[in-house]
Design a protein around this motif. Structure first.
Motif, PDB file in Angstrom:
ATOM      1  N   TYR A  38      31.296  38.874  21.456  1.00 51.39           N
ATOM      2  CA  TYR A  38      30.147  39.060  22.331  1.00 51.39           C
ATOM      3  C   TYR A  38      30.420  40.237  23.260  1.00 51.39           C
ATOM      4  N   THR A  39      29.380  40.994  23.577  1.00 46.09           N
ATOM      5  CA  THR A  39      29.487  42.044  24.587  1.00 46.09           C
ATOM      6  C   THR A  39      28.933  41.512  25.894  1.00 46.09           C
ATOM      7  N   LEU A  40      29.754  41.514  26.932  1.00 45.62           N
ATOM      8  CA  LEU A  40      29.337  41.064  28.258  1.00 45.62           C
ATOM      9  C   LEU A  40      29.200  42.270  29.175  1.00 45.62           C
ATOM     10  N   ASP A  41      28.123  42.301  29.953  1.00 45.97           N
ATOM     11  CA  ASP A  41      27.939  43.402  30.893  1.00 45.97           C
ATOM     12  C   ASP A  41      27.101  42.925  32.069  1.00 45.97           C
ATOM     13  N   ILE A  42      27.094  43.708  33.137  1.00 43.51           N
ATOM     14  CA  ILE A  42      26.285  43.405  34.307  1.00 43.51           C
ATOM     15  C   ILE A  42      24.812  43.437  33.898  1.00 43.51           C
ATOM     16  N   PRO A  43      24.032  42.416  34.262  1.00 52.89           N
ATOM     17  CA  PRO A  43      22.680  42.286  33.707  1.00 52.89           C
ATOM     18  C   PRO A  43      21.678  43.338  34.141  1.00 52.89           C
ATOM     19  N   ASN A  44      21.716  43.759  35.416  1.00 49.61           N
ATOM     20  CA  ASN A  44      20.656  44.633  35.900  1.00 49.61           C
ATOM     21  C   ASN A  44      21.097  45.373  37.161  1.00 49.61           C
ATOM     22  N   LYS A  45      20.189  46.176  37.665  1.00 46.77           N
ATOM     23  CA  LYS A  45      20.481  47.025  38.820  1.00 46.77           C
ATOM     24  C   LYS A  45      20.759  46.206  40.072  1.00 46.77           C
ATOM     25  N   GLU A  46      20.001  45.131  40.290  1.00 41.81           N
ATOM     26  CA  GLU A  46      20.215  44.324  41.489  1.00 41.81           C
ATOM     27  C   GLU A  46      21.637  43.785  41.558  1.00 41.81           C
ATOM     28  N   VAL A  47      22.134  43.251  40.445  1.00 40.90           N
ATOM     29  CA  VAL A  47      23.482  42.678  40.429  1.00 40.90           C
ATOM     30  C   VAL A  47      24.536  43.777  40.559  1.00 40.90           C
ATOM     31  N   ARG A  48      24.334  44.893  39.858  1.00 38.15           N
ATOM     32  CA  ARG A  48      25.316  45.983  39.920  1.00 38.15           C
ATOM     33  C   ARG A  48      25.468  46.495  41.356  1.00 38.15           C
ATOM     34  N   LEU A  49      24.339  46.772  42.012  1.00 39.96           N
ATOM     35  CA  LEU A  49      24.410  47.294  43.375  1.00 39.96           C
ATOM     36  C   LEU A  49      24.977  46.246  44.332  1.00 39.96           C
ATOM     37  N   GLY A  50      24.592  44.981  44.132  1.00 41.01           N
ATOM     38  CA  GLY A  50      25.113  43.922  44.994  1.00 41.01           C
ATOM     39  C   GLY A  50      26.609  43.758  44.869  1.00 41.01           C
ATOM     40  N   LEU A  51      27.107  43.805  43.645  1.00 44.15           N
ATOM     41  CA  LEU A  51      28.547  43.706  43.422  1.00 44.15           C
ATOM     42  C   LEU A  51      29.283  44.846  44.097  1.00 44.15           C
ATOM     43  N   MET A  52      28.784  46.059  43.912  1.00 48.12           N
ATOM     44  CA  MET A  52      29.469  47.215  44.474  1.00 48.12           C
ATOM     45  C   MET A  52      29.455  47.180  46.002  1.00 48.12           C
ATOM     46  N   LYS A  53      28.343  46.720  46.603  1.00 49.94           N
ATOM     47  CA  LYS A  53      28.303  46.597  48.059  1.00 49.94           C
ATOM     48  C   LYS A  53      29.310  45.567  48.554  1.00 49.94           C
ATOM     49  N   SER A  54      29.504  44.511  47.765  1.00 45.54           N
ATOM     50  CA  SER A  54      30.465  43.471  48.149  1.00 45.54           C
ATOM     51  C   SER A  54      31.900  43.968  48.031  1.00 45.54           C
ATOM     52  N   LEU A  55      32.144  44.879  47.089  1.00 49.03           N
ATOM     53  CA  LEU A  55      33.494  45.390  46.873  1.00 49.03           C
ATOM     54  C   LEU A  55      33.831  46.557  47.792  1.00 49.03           C
ATOM     55  N   LEU A  56      32.820  47.228  48.312  1.00 49.33           N
ATOM     56  CA  LEU A  56      33.035  48.427  49.119  1.00 49.33           C
ATOM     57  C   LEU A  56      33.928  48.204  50.339  1.00 49.33           C
ATOM     58  N   PRO A  57      33.801  47.069  51.075  1.00 49.13           N
ATOM     59  CA  PRO A  57      34.663  46.887  52.257  1.00 49.13           C
ATOM     60  C   PRO A  57      36.154  46.976  51.957  1.00 49.13           C
ATOM     61  N   GLY A  58      36.563  46.599  50.757  1.00 48.43           N
ATOM     62  CA  GLY A  58      37.977  46.668  50.400  1.00 48.43           C
ATOM     63  C   GLY A  58      38.513  48.081  50.333  1.00 48.43           C
ATOM     64  N   TYR A  59      37.618  49.062  50.288  1.00 47.59           N
ATOM     65  CA  TYR A  59      38.031  50.463  50.201  1.00 47.59           C
ATOM     66  C   TYR A  59      37.714  51.246  51.472  1.00 47.59           C
ATOM     67  N   LEU A  60      36.847  50.687  52.322  1.00 49.51           N
ATOM     68  CA  LEU A  60      36.424  51.418  53.522  1.00 49.51           C
ATOM     69  C   LEU A  60      36.790  50.692  54.805  1.00 49.51           C
ATOM     70  N   ASP A  61      37.662  49.712  54.721  1.00 51.76           N
ATOM     71  CA  ASP A  61      38.083  48.958  55.889  1.00 51.76           C
ATOM     72  C   ASP A  61      36.846  48.421  56.608  1.00 51.76           C
ATOM     73  N   ARG A  62      36.644  48.757  57.874  1.00 48.18           N
ATOM     74  CA  ARG A  62      35.500  48.214  58.622  1.00 48.18           C
ATOM     75  C   ARG A  62      34.324  49.190  58.672  1.00 48.18           C
ATOM     76  N   ARG A  63      34.380  50.240  57.889  1.00 43.86           N
ATOM     77  CA  ARG A  63      33.344  51.279  57.967  1.00 43.86           C
ATOM     78  C   ARG A  63      32.280  51.099  56.884  1.00 43.86           C
TER      79      ARG A  63
END
Length: 520
Positions: free
Chosen positions: A358-383
């Protein structure tokens, strides 16, 4: 938002309230008929949060209570010839989130008291399983009919501790003890239905209850939750015209935007396209698009599990796996694939009958952007807030094909970000750029294979393809030389877009871009 006397049922999970209140209802009752007349009387369904599991449970409750009037005009009214009233025990475990041992036991106690007030409590029944078993037996004896047990979000008490080695076994044992009567009470039971997000093994949660039919990946139940493209086009036909008018664009563009943002779910293969119902209904109600599903819940446990399994942002999607790899019981996971799939952060995008992969991937734009926003703090500290503002400005610069301005903007911003751990390797900056450029809503991929090597990053906008090579404490010229030496652009010559080569060098000491070269 009212539409011809109807309301959109935002957050309403009670079938009776939707039907009596004249709310929009996408008819799923044919699936109810199929379930209750199937060979198995014990059924489990896994779907992501806010996909309609609770409404489906409430629909089953109304059916087994014999409330025929609520089904007037729906498929079930036409299909069902016998409307028998059964005693129904419904347990909503979503009230037991974020609890410890004592609070979980207290929640179960309150749920049992509710039915003991109706059917009584037997002498000597002290533990939760004893009391549950007594309720089932007395309900059967007092009504003369077998009992229906509906358990919604059975795994809610466990989700927040799924990454904790200490608390998970404790809470899991409490729930296993609570569910244990379902095996012993089989003669008294007409139907048992459980919903959840994750799939815990039958051994650890349901004890010896090994006759549960898991319909989560059966093609005939592919569209039991969510809204299909056909359902939207037919049952929401006029709504699409209204939404297009409110957004000031054509119906065709409106449908495409809805598809890009909220479609793309497949819980088996083959499967119709499934839209996220929570986001879709909110978009119709508000007359605009927004991050409704992702914004409705912070995936704290997901971020913790990504860290635990060492999953990089670019590794979340684009996986090829066997079914047992992503549909495995949660406590037997060897990687994060089951949790990503069962929680709705990745979905099935294809299947090869030859390889059975099976090929698994992020379903759509909403989930992709939401995931990336959630992961961003780990790279930008408190900014993070400043980072999202920078992302918006980056989008404007790249949209206007001002890549040099975009990189200068990024250089200035990153120089203000406090030091984060583990920034002394090239992959850190590759992951950070992947997240930032993903937030721009453009196609981005890393470690893209070519006949002569791997390109660090490829970005594609509507007008341009960018081939990017990264270096750390070297020079932008060295990065550009590698692009030219290995002739990376040849790999993408057939894409039909103008190609831009970008060499970027990061300064490890300053934690930002040092220099870059852009050539066409």
């Amino acid at each position: 938002m009212e539409r011809q006397g109807r309301l959109y049922p935002i957050g309403i999970q009670t079938f009776e309230k939707i039907r009596v209140g004249n709310y929009m209802y996408i008819d799923k009752t044919e699936y109810v008929y199929r379930m209750v007349h199937s060979a198995s009387n014990y059924i489990f369904l896994s779907r992501p949060r806010r996909f309609g599991k609770s409404l489906l449970t409430s629909t089953l409750e109304a059916y087994f209570e014999g409330r025929r009037e609520l089904f007037r005009g729906l498929a079930l009214e036409r299909l069902e010839t016998e409307w028998t009233e059964y005693p129904v025990l419904r347990f909503d475990m979503s009230t037991a989130k974020h609890v410890d041992k004592e609070r979980l036991e207290s929640e179960l106690n309150l749920k049992l008291i509710e039915y003991e007030n109706v059917y009584g409590r037997g002498e000597g029944e002290e533990n939760a399983n004893q009391r549950f078993q007594g309720i089932i037996r007395r309900a059967y004896e007092q009504t003369g009919r077998q009992v229906v047990v509906l358990i919604d979000e059975y795994d809610a008490p466990l989700l927040d501790v799924v990454h904790e080695e200490k608390n998970l076994p404790i809470l899991r044992n409490i729930m296993r003890n609570f569910y244990s009567p379902l095996k012993a009470c089989d003669p008294y039971l007409r139907f048992v239905f459980l919903t959840g997000i994750t799939k815990f093994s039958q051994l650890s949660i349901f004890s010896e209850l090994n006759n549960i039919k898991n319909i989560s990946m059966l093609p005939e139940y592919a569209a039991i939750c969510g809204i299909t493209e056909e359902e939207m086009a037919t049952q929401m036909d006029e709504d699409l015209d209204i939404l297009a008018g409110r957004m000031g664009i054509s119906r065709e563009k409106t449908v495409q935007k809805l598809k890009d943002n909220y479609d793309g779910y497949h819980f088996t293969w083959p499967s119709p396209d499934i839209y996220n119902p929570f986001s879709l209904l909110n978009a119709f109600a508000d007359g605009r698009l927004d991050s409704y599903w992702f914004g409705s819940g912070t995936p704290t446990y997901l971020i913790e599990m990504l860290k635990k399994y060492g999953v990089q942002p670019q590794q979340i999607g684009g996986r090829k796996v066997m079914a047992e790899s992503f549909d495995a019981p949660t406590e037997r996971m060897t990687d994060i694939a089951p949790l990503l799939y069962q929680s709705g952060y990745v979905t099935i995008k294809g299947y090869s009958p030859v390889t059975q992969l099976y090929t698994l991937d992020i379903p759509n734009k909403e989930v992709r952007l939401g995931l990336m926003k959630s992961l961003l703090p780990g790279y930008l500290d408190r900014r993070t807030t400043d980072g999202l503002t920078t992302v918006a400005l980056l989008y404007e610069a790249i949209y206007e094909e001002r890549l040099d301005d975009a990189l200068r903007l990024l250089q200035t911003f990153l120089s203000t970000v406090p030091y984060c751990d583990r920034t002394d390797y090239e992959g850190h900056y590759q992951q950070m750029l992947y997240i930032i450029f993903s937030l721009l809503g453009i196609y981005v991929d890393v470690e893209v294979r070519t006949p002569s090597g791997r390109v660090d990053m490829v970005m594609r906008t509507a007008t341009t393809l960018y081939v990017v090579e990264l270096k750390l404490n070297q020079s932008a010229e060295a990065a550009m030389q590698q692009i030219d030496l290995k002739n990376y652009p040849e790999r993408f010559a057939l894409c039909g877009l103008p190609m831009v080569k970008v060499g970027i060098n990061f300064d490890m000491e300053r934690h930002t871009l040092k220099d870059w070269v852009i050539t066409r």
